[in-house]
Write an enzyme that holds these catalytic residues in place. Structure first.
Site, PDB file in Angstrom:
ATOM      1  N   HIS A 144       0.795  -1.305   0.171  1.00 24.22           N
ATOM      2  CA  HIS A 144      -0.591  -0.064  -0.094  1.00 24.22           C
ATOM      3  C   HIS A 144       0.673   1.434   0.185  1.00 24.22           C
ATOM      4  O   HIS A 144       1.910   1.030  -1.288  1.00 24.22           O
ATOM      5  CB  HIS A 144      -0.554   0.259   1.191  1.00 24.22           C
ATOM      6  CG  HIS A 144      -2.147   0.836   1.520  1.00 24.22           C
ATOM      7  ND1 HIS A 144      -2.508   2.132   0.026  1.00 24.22           N
ATOM      8  CD2 HIS A 144      -3.011   1.212   2.306  1.00 24.22           C
ATOM      9  CE1 HIS A 144      -3.188   2.386   0.836  1.00 24.22           C
ATOM     10  NE2 HIS A 144      -4.043   1.745   2.191  1.00 24.22           N
ATOM     11  N   HIS A 187      -2.574  -2.382  -9.413  1.00 23.52           N
ATOM     12  CA  HIS A 187      -3.147  -1.217  -8.575  1.00 23.52           C
ATOM     13  C   HIS A 187      -4.823  -2.337  -8.649  1.00 23.52           C
ATOM     14  O   HIS A 187      -5.228  -3.200  -9.770  1.00 23.52           O
ATOM     15  CB  HIS A 187      -3.688  -0.658  -9.463  1.00 23.52           C
ATOM     16  CG  HIS A 187      -4.490   0.516  -8.184  1.00 23.52           C
ATOM     17  ND1 HIS A 187      -5.561   0.559  -8.027  1.00 23.52           N
ATOM     18  CD2 HIS A 187      -4.378   1.837  -7.463  1.00 23.52           C
ATOM     19  CE1 HIS A 187      -6.302   1.570  -6.677  1.00 23.52           C
ATOM     20  NE2 HIS A 187      -4.764   2.449  -6.843  1.00 23.52           N
ATOM     21  N   ASP A 243       2.589   5.226  -6.691  1.00 24.85           N
ATOM     22  CA  ASP A 243       3.870   5.386  -5.418  1.00 24.85           C
ATOM     23  C   ASP A 243       5.207   5.732  -6.957  1.00 24.85           C
ATOM     24  O   ASP A 243       6.120   5.169  -6.732  1.00 24.85           O
ATOM     25  CB  ASP A 243       3.620   4.408  -5.482  1.00 24.85           C
ATOM     26  CG  ASP A 243       2.623   4.208  -4.052  1.00 24.85           C
ATOM     27  OD1 ASP A 243       1.772   3.775  -3.782  1.00 24.85           O
ATOM     28  OD2 ASP A 243       2.863   5.514  -3.526  1.00 24.85           O
TER      29      ASP A 243
HETATM   30  C1  SDX Z   1      -1.591   1.962  -3.485  1.00 24.14           C
HETATM   31  O1  SDX Z   1      -5.821   0.567  -2.970  1.00 24.14           O
HETATM   32  C2  SDX Z   1      -5.520   1.965  -3.469  1.00 24.14           C
HETATM   33  O2  SDX Z   1      -6.299   2.868  -3.647  1.00 24.14           O
HETATM   34  C3  SDX Z   1      -4.065   1.603  -3.284  1.00 24.14           C
HETATM   35  C4  SDX Z   1      -3.949   3.334  -3.154  1.00 24.14           C
HETATM   36  C5  SDX Z   1      -4.508   4.818  -2.355  1.00 24.14           C
HETATM   37  O3  SDX Z   1      -3.906   5.510  -3.121  1.00 24.14           O
HETATM   38  O4  SDX Z   1      -4.750   4.393  -1.352  1.00 24.14           O
HETATM   39  O5  SDX Z   1      -3.565   3.990  -4.710  1.00 24.14           O
HETATM   40  C6  SDX Z   1      -2.064   3.717  -3.108  1.00 24.14           C
HETATM   41  O6  SDX Z   1      -1.662   1.135  -2.015  1.00 24.14           O
HETATM   42  C7  SDX Z   1      -0.416   1.985  -4.441  1.00 24.14           C
HETATM   43  C8  SDX Z   1      -0.706   0.506  -4.790  1.00 24.14           C
HETATM   44  C9  SDX Z   1       0.477   0.786  -4.465  1.00 24.14           C
HETATM   45  N1  SDX Z   1       1.509  -0.578  -4.662  1.00 24.14           N
HETATM   46  C10 SDX Z   1       2.335  -1.371  -4.951  1.00 24.14           C
HETATM   47  O7  SDX Z   1       3.088  -0.714  -6.063  1.00 24.14           O
HETATM   48  C11 SDX Z   1       2.909  -2.747  -4.795  1.00 24.14           C
HETATM   49  C12 SDX Z   1       3.224  -3.408  -5.684  1.00 24.14           C
HETATM   50  N2  SDX Z   1       1.663  -4.330  -6.864  1.00 24.14           N
HETATM   51  C13 SDX Z   1       1.053  -4.733  -5.441  1.00 24.14           C
HETATM   52  O8  SDX Z   1       1.334  -5.604  -4.975  1.00 24.14           O
HETATM   53  C14 SDX Z   1      -0.239  -4.996  -6.222  1.00 24.14           C
HETATM   54  O9  SDX Z   1      -0.188  -4.852  -7.686  1.00 24.14           O
HETATM   55  C15 SDX Z   1      -1.115  -3.930  -5.680  1.00 24.14           C
HETATM   56  C16 SDX Z   1      -1.623  -5.115  -3.955  1.00 24.14           C
HETATM   57  C17 SDX Z   1      -1.778  -3.178  -6.103  1.00 24.14           C
HETATM   58  C18 SDX Z   1      -3.145  -5.655  -5.994  1.00 24.14           C
HETATM   59  O10 SDX Z   1      -3.014  -5.948  -6.046  1.00 24.14           O
HETATM   60  P1  SDX Z   1      -4.237  -7.017  -6.638  1.00 24.14           P
HETATM   61  O11 SDX Z   1      -5.119  -6.488  -7.484  1.00 24.14           O
HETATM   62  O12 SDX Z   1      -4.307  -8.113  -5.143  1.00 24.14           O
HETATM   63  O13 SDX Z   1      -3.414  -7.135  -7.568  1.00 24.14           O
HETATM   64  P2  SDX Z   1      -2.277  -9.607  -7.804  1.00 24.14           P
HETATM   65  O14 SDX Z   1      -1.611  -9.169  -6.356  1.00 24.14           O
HETATM   66  O15 SDX Z   1      -3.265  -9.808  -6.711  1.00 24.14           O
HETATM   67  O16 SDX Z   1      -2.112  -8.866  -8.580  1.00 24.14           O
HETATM   68  C19 SDX Z   1      -2.502  -9.999  -9.703  1.00 24.14           C
HETATM   69  C20 SDX Z   1      -1.629 -10.365 -10.923  1.00 24.14           C
HETATM   70  C21 SDX Z   1      -0.803 -11.346  -9.822  1.00 24.14           C
HETATM   71  O17 SDX Z   1      -0.338 -12.243 -11.583  1.00 24.14           O
HETATM   72  P3  SDX Z   1      -0.768 -14.051 -11.130  1.00 24.14           P
HETATM   73  O18 SDX Z   1      -0.581 -14.732  -9.659  1.00 24.14           O
HETATM   74  O19 SDX Z   1      -1.787 -13.671 -12.023  1.00 24.14           O
HETATM   75  O20 SDX Z   1      -0.041 -14.695 -12.278  1.00 24.14           O
HETATM   76  O21 SDX Z   1      -0.537  -9.325 -11.477  1.00 24.14           O
HETATM   77  C22 SDX Z   1       0.410  -9.575 -10.674  1.00 24.14           C
HETATM   78  C23 SDX Z   1       0.776 -10.954  -9.887  1.00 24.14           C
HETATM   79  O22 SDX Z   1       1.275 -11.455  -9.153  1.00 24.14           O
HETATM   80  N3  SDX Z   1       1.768  -8.436  -9.853  1.00 24.14           N
HETATM   81  C24 SDX Z   1       2.536  -7.993 -10.038  1.00 24.14           C
HETATM   82  C25 SDX Z   1       2.625  -6.596  -9.723  1.00 24.14           C
HETATM   83  N4  SDX Z   1       1.292  -6.536  -9.270  1.00 24.14           N
HETATM   84  C26 SDX Z   1       0.802  -7.573  -8.943  1.00 24.14           C
HETATM   85  N5  SDX Z   1       3.681  -8.414 -10.234  1.00 24.14           N
HETATM   86  C27 SDX Z   1       4.324  -7.668 -10.627  1.00 24.14           C
HETATM   87  N6  SDX Z   1       4.546  -6.567  -9.781  1.00 24.14           N
HETATM   88  C28 SDX Z   1       3.607  -6.158  -9.394  1.00 24.14           C
HETATM   89  N7  SDX Z   1       3.878  -4.854  -9.387  1.00 24.14           N
END
Ligand code: SDX
Length: 427
Positions: free
Chosen positions: A266, A305, A361
């Protein structure tokens, strides 16, 4: 056509008509679907991926179109034309302030910028390397001990007093945590500077009698604060609402939000992005890093996201703000690594197929580093402006007659009905 679902339970042959409103069904309408005396149906949704838990009028997001609006105003216009305190007023009051209302709002916020000295002492006594987010979380929770009237939120005047206090004190608390971590004397807030100027002065004034804030850097931080102010039911807003739902004051509730934001998935992603760029070290190492991400050995922090399946509109604005900051500070050399990461990721099917785009971010840390902040302060810079969003969500939670204490169900997977074996006979 009726706004209903017809559900046929193939286990019993029974048919049910379930109303559809706001493109949702009420989960409790599924309780009538049952077999014999078994409990009725409920839903299972880890991470609440497809579950609405509240009704809110604060922030609107269209993740496919990459649209973000606060109280109906596009984020692009707010970032271009407003100050952060104007936007905080909008989030909390529902309308943009008139000049008179803004002047009153600024005055009341300025009046509350001082911390109780005991909280300041608390900040002074953390270890030298205490993460400022942990300091922020505990100090905000501790504020409850000074403002127990925070629990009298049914009284509108008392409720607003807490909102003014928290918005006003977050920059002071953040600056004190930063100064303490760097062994510097604390610089107390002043009444003759606006919200962002005051914050930058408390952070960076050392020996000069009149610390001057570069207006271009002040504006860049103002824009970053606006972009981070709210984002509907993100993880930390959900945490604030869950803690508030048991009848909690804003200090206790917001401290839970700070804790949720502290997670690297997050808000702390901005710190993780910079740590990743530091590990990559050069543009030449980007392809190797991308290979590790695709192999599941790394997560490309700042990408992806839950809601945006398109470019996060905030990331686009931050990228532009970075260029303006770099005109003052000089280009951050890590920008080229970030741009190469984005270029490759936006072309590579691993990211395209998963709709992974830069989020809020990804670029923000480049600006924070250029402004002189250490990585451990980046999420603090997220928490300060998000406090107005959390308070807007807290206020909605406490005044929504439909809301009740959050207490989800579970699917039990453990043992049942075992007899305790006396200690002497175990194992
Ligand atoms: C914020 O919710 C909000 O609005 C949050 C926010 C706010 O203003 O409050 O916008 C702020 O928190 C932004 C997000 C910051 N976090 C990151 O940048 C961390 C990296 N991102 C991820 O961990 C992920 O994308 C999330 C946590 C942001 C979202 O996760 P989800 O929706 O649960 O998606 P997921 O983890 O189920 O991923 C779906 C697929 C997976 O692959 P498969 O299992 O289908 O093969 O996408 C892949 C994940 O492995 N994936 C990534 C990835 N994000 C998702 N692979 C590599 N790098 C990434 N960053």
């Amino acid at each position: 056509m009726a706004e209903t679902l017809t559900i046929v339970d193939n286990r019993t042959g029974a048919t049910y008509e379930i109303p559809v409103t706001n493109n949702t069904i009420r989960a409790t309408d599924l309780k009538q679907v049952r077999v014999a005396d078994a409990p009725g149906l409920s839903t299972y949704d880890p991470g609440l991926v497809n579950t609405s838990s509240v009704k809110s009028a604060v922030t609107y997001i269209d993740g496919d179109a990459g649209i973000l609006e606060y109280r109906g105003y596009p984020i692009e216009q707010l970032a271009e034309q407003c100050t952060y305190l104007e936007v905080a007023y909008l989030l909390l009051h529902g309308e943009l302030p008139t000049q008179e209302q803004l002047t009153q709002w600024q005055t009341v916020i300025t009046k509350h910028t001082f911390l109780p000295e005991n909280i300041t002492e608390m900040v002074r006594h953390y270890r030298y390397d205490a993460h400022p987010m942990a300091v922020l979380m505990s100090a905000v929770a501790g504020m409850h001990t000074f403002y127990p009237d925070g629990r009298e939120y049914q009284d509108e005047e008392t409720r607003w007093r807490q909102i003014h206090r928290l918005i006003a004190k977050m920059p002071t608390l953040a600056a004190f945590a930063y100064r303490k971590g760097h062994g510097l004397p604390l610089v107390y807030p002043r009444d003759d500077r606006n919200y962002v100027q005051n914050f930058l002065t408390m952070l960076f004034q050392v020996g000069e009698p009149h610390y001057e804030v570069d207006p271009r850097l002040e504006r860049a931080l103002e824009v970053l604060f606006i972009l981070h102010a709210d984002h509907e039911q993100n993880c930390s807003a959900n945490a604030v609402r869950a803690v508030a739902s048991s009848g909690n004051d804003p200090y206790t509730s917001v401290s839970a939000g700070i804790g949720a934001l502290f997670g690297p998935l997050h808000g702390a992603a901005n710190q993780a992005v910079m740590e990743g760029l530091n590990r990559i070290g050069s543009v030449a190492n980007v392809p190797g890093y991308i290979a590790k991400v695709k192999a599941g050995e790394e997560r490309l922090m700042g990408f992806g996201h839950r809601v945006y399946k398109n470019y996060d509109p905030r990331a686009r604005i931050i990228k532009k703000a970075a260029e303006e900051v770099f005109e003052v500070t000089g280009v951050n050399p890590k920008l080229q690594i970030a741009l190469e990461l984005e270029k490759i990721a936006l072309e590579d099917d691993y990211f395209v197929s998963r709709k992974l785009y830069p989020n809020v971010d990804f670029y923000s840390g480049l600006i924070y580093e250029a402004l002189g902040f250490p990585p451990e302060m980046y999420t603090v810079l997220f928490a300060i402006p998000r406090t107005s969003g959390w308070l807007a969500q807290w206020q909605e939670q406490m005044t929504d007659p439909e809301q009740k204490i959050v207490r989800p169900k579970q699917i039990y997977t453990g043992h049942r009905g075992r007899d305790v074996v006396p200690l002497a006979e175990r194992g």
